[in-house]
Design an enzyme around this catalytic site. Structure first.
Site, short mmCIF file in Angstrom:
data_model
loop_
_atom_site.label_atom_id
_atom_site.label_comp_id
_atom_site.label_asym_id
_atom_site.label_seq_id
_atom_site.Cartn_x
_atom_site.Cartn_y
_atom_site.Cartn_z
N LYS A 229 1.05 -0.85 -0.09
CA LYS A 229 -0.20 -0.14 -0.12
C LYS A 229 0.33 1.36 -0.03
O LYS A 229 1.36 1.61 0.80
CB LYS A 229 -0.59 0.00 1.06
CG LYS A 229 -2.11 1.27 1.38
CD LYS A 229 -2.71 1.32 2.49
CE LYS A 229 -3.91 1.99 2.35
NZ LYS A 229 -3.29 3.13 2.21
N PHE B 264 -1.49 -0.72 -10.21
CA PHE B 264 -2.23 -1.51 -9.37
C PHE B 264 -3.26 -1.78 -10.03
O PHE B 264 -3.98 -2.99 -9.68
CB PHE B 264 -2.48 -1.15 -7.85
CG PHE B 264 -3.34 -0.30 -7.73
CD1 PHE B 264 -4.69 0.39 -7.81
CD2 PHE B 264 -2.43 0.81 -7.46
CE1 PHE B 264 -5.54 0.79 -6.97
CE2 PHE B 264 -3.38 2.50 -6.54
CZ PHE B 264 -4.99 1.94 -6.91
N LYS C 103 -7.72 -2.36 3.82
CA LYS C 103 -6.40 -1.86 3.93
C LYS C 103 -5.80 -2.24 4.94
O LYS C 103 -6.83 -2.25 5.95
CB LYS C 103 -6.55 -0.20 3.81
CG LYS C 103 -7.53 0.29 4.01
CD LYS C 103 -8.31 1.97 3.80
CE LYS C 103 -8.93 2.25 4.62
NZ LYS C 103 -9.12 3.37 3.66
#
Ligand code: ATP
Length: 587
Positions: free
Chosen positions: A251, A343, A426
């Site tokens: 991330k 991504f 996340k």
């Protein structure tokens, strides 16, 4: 269509704060409207001339408006200026001035919607020498024929202060109610999520019906609303939620971009808020042009600043130099170069991939680029063991990332444009601190400073967004984490949003010294979430007569200008964070 009909709707919208009533008012109006005008009606009602992502915006200086009012009414500019200081709202000023004048004006042609729109468009487009005069002329032309109440809304829209508070979701509800009913609302919402153009969606629905909307596909040039992630605080929970196995990616901590590359290899970059940011990143544009072997693509990635000496990733704040007006862009590009990590791929060679599962989209992404120093694919691994996830997480942190992004690899792992869900989760390093994560809160008010803070704000009144009610609910007073420069800059940053009284969409039990239109979003980290009778966030939801509050909130230094106030942390998210916190304490 006559402009006065639209103004009647504005008046009705202004007299209510209830989302349901607003929907009803709009739906009734949409039903009666001519399909060919609907697009303009929708844009104008939101204070715009085009969809959000279009670079051309209204927002002329108050001074120009005053000059046009003075020119049309014959009233001295200074008198109008004084009235503006007193009233604070250019709309009320125009209405008052013309109310006095119009009694004597006998001849005027009723304004049509088309004429108002056209003049506003020419005002927005005017550039270069002579443009100020042209703007005044165009404005005076419509003000001359406007009734006082019409002039109120012309003055507001032209200065960028329409503020009817009609959210995108309210327009979608109203379109559904007007044309198809609740059952087909999903179709309308999806069409909006992949085109980001409410006017276009309204027009197609009105003129061609819901079947035509169902057939809408993504297209290069129209930004797709970003898919968003839920959060969880342990690999165990993530793997369980994902059915035991999923993809994990680094991330990256940067700026999200959506790049559209057309058949001529012309590239446009959109931010997470769908603003066209192509001009801020000419280096990214040329790096992408080099790296792409296909044309007609829409891809997503994160631009991360890198240290020019070591090549290491730097904190997100370093990209903000690109946005600072004071900083010369070419210097910023040299001093703060960025690397792009891609991504996702949402469109390739005429095929809409938003309905394809994640791994297929990843394959398409790998196919369409030749990675380079500056354009790379995100680090990815498919994992099913907690230890492996923990190890990958540590690697991500070591490499300067914020944590991991878990992505479902199931058959249903489509790109859910505009939605936050558990297909993406996340997992960040802050989750391991006391309050699990930072939150993005909206400034709705401020308190005057005392002592050392005399003359600046002592604290800001911060709110979460209640997406069910379309309102902003207070959650803390924010007074820590500001450096002197930020404290000094806040009053002028908030000046454009200042209001005479609390904004109708704000719910507060505290009486602030200053009130603002919810606009500025700031990232905040607190020590914990508690129940409090003073704050209105998710009031009475967990406990009767208590809302949620954040204890010891600190500003992290990050202004979330990439977020719309309606994209701030929601009141329900805070409830979930509160529950997770309780669970942790029990453990
Ligand atoms: P959100 O975008 O979920 O509202 P936010 O803007 O506060 O939240 P985060 O909570 O930190 O950001 O995480 C989501 C963001 O992470 C995405 O919007 C995207 O910009 C960024 N990101 C970084 N790496 C990836 C990745 N590999 N896949 C998807 N998004 C990523």
């Amino acid at each position: 269509m006559l402009y006065r009909e639209l103004v009647r709707v504005y008046e009705a919208l202004e007299s209510t704060t209830s989302r349901l009533e607003m929907t009803e008012i709009l739906a009734n109006f949409f039903k009666e409207a001519d399909c060919s005008s609907l697009r303009k009606i929708i844009y104008l009602t939101q204070g715009q001339l085009y969809p959000d992502f279009y670079p051309q915006k209204l927002g002329i200086a108050d001074k120009l408006l005053l000059r046009a009012i003075s020119f049309t009414s014959g009233v001295k500019e200074q008198i109008i200026q004084d009235l503006l200081v007193k009233e604070g709202d250019p709309g009320n000023v125009a209405q008052k001035i013309f109310q006095e004048k119009k009694q004597t004006t006998l001849f005027s042609t009723p304004l049509t919607l088309e004429r108002v729109y056209d003049n506003l468009r020419r005002i927005a487009e005017a550039e270069g020498s002579g443009s100020q005069d042209l703007k005044i002329k165009m404005l005076a032309d419509i003000l001359h024929d406007a009734s006082p109440i019409e002039s109120k809304y012309i003055a507001r829209i032209v200065t960028g202060k329409m503020r009817l508070g009609v959210a995108d979701m309210t327009v979608l509800d109203a379109l559904a109610q007007a044309f198809v009913g609740k059952d087909e609302r999903d179709v309308i919402e999806r069409a909006f999520n992949i085109t980001s153009d409410l006017g276009l969606v309204g027009e197609i629905l009105c003129s061609e019906g819901v079947e035509a909307l169902r057939k809408i596909r993504v297209s290069v040039g129209n930004p797709i609303r970003a898919m968003l992630a839920e959060r969880l605080s342990s690999p165990e929970e993530i793997l369980e939620k994902m059915g035991g196995r999923c993809a994990f990616e680094y991330k990256y901590d940067g700026v999200r971009i959506q790049a559209h590359i057309d058949s001529q290899k012309k590239i446009k970059l959109f931010s997470r808020r769908l603003e066209d940011i192509t001009d801020q990143f000419p280096d990214v544009v040329s790096a992408l042009r080099e790296a792409f072997v296909s044309k007609d693509v829409i891809i997503e990635g994160e631009c991360v600043p890198v240290d020019i000496n070591t090549g290491e990733m730097l904190p997100f704040q370093e990209v903000s130099h690109r946005r600072g007006r004071k900083y010369d862009l070419s210097v910023a590009i040299e001093d703060y170069p960025v690397r792009t990590f891609l991504f996702d791929c949402l469109y390739l060679d005429g095929v809409d991939l938003t309905e394809s599962p994640f791994l297929e989209r990843r394959k398409a992404l790998e196919k369409c680029i030749r990675p380079s120093e500056d354009v790379r694919l995100s680090e990815i691994r498919i994992l099913d063991r907690v230890e492996d996830v923990e190890r990958f997480f540590e690697e991500a942190l070591k490499d300067g990332c914020e944590g991991l992004m878990a992505k479902s690899i199931g058959e249903d792992s489509i790109y859910r444009a505009g939605a936050r869900g558990f297909l993406w989760i996340k997992y960040k390093k802050e989750y391991r601190s006391e309050m699990s994560d930072t939150v993005d809160l909206v400034v709705v008010g401020a308190f005057a400073g005392r002592g050392r803070r005399k003359g600046v704000y002592g604290a800001l009144l911060m709110a979460t967004y209640n997406d069910k009610e379309d309102s902003f609910e207070t959650v803390c007073k924010l007074g820590s984490g500001f450096d002197d420069a930020t404290l000094a800059a806040l009053p002028s940053m908030l000046e454009p949003y200042k209001l005479q009284r609390m904004h109708p969409k704000v719910r507060s039990k505290l009486e602030a010294d200053y009130w603002f239109e919810p606009a500025l979003v700031m990232e905040v980290l607190g020590s914990e979430i508690t129940l409090s009778p003073t704050h209105t966030c998710s009031y009475s939801l967990i406990k009767k007569d208590a809302g949620l509050a954040i204890r010891f909130p600190r500003f992290t230094g990050r202004f979330r200008s990439d977020k719309d106030p309606r994209e701030a942390t929601t009141s329900i998210e805070l409830v979930e964070m509160y529950k997770r916190q309780l669970k942790k304490i029990e453990e």
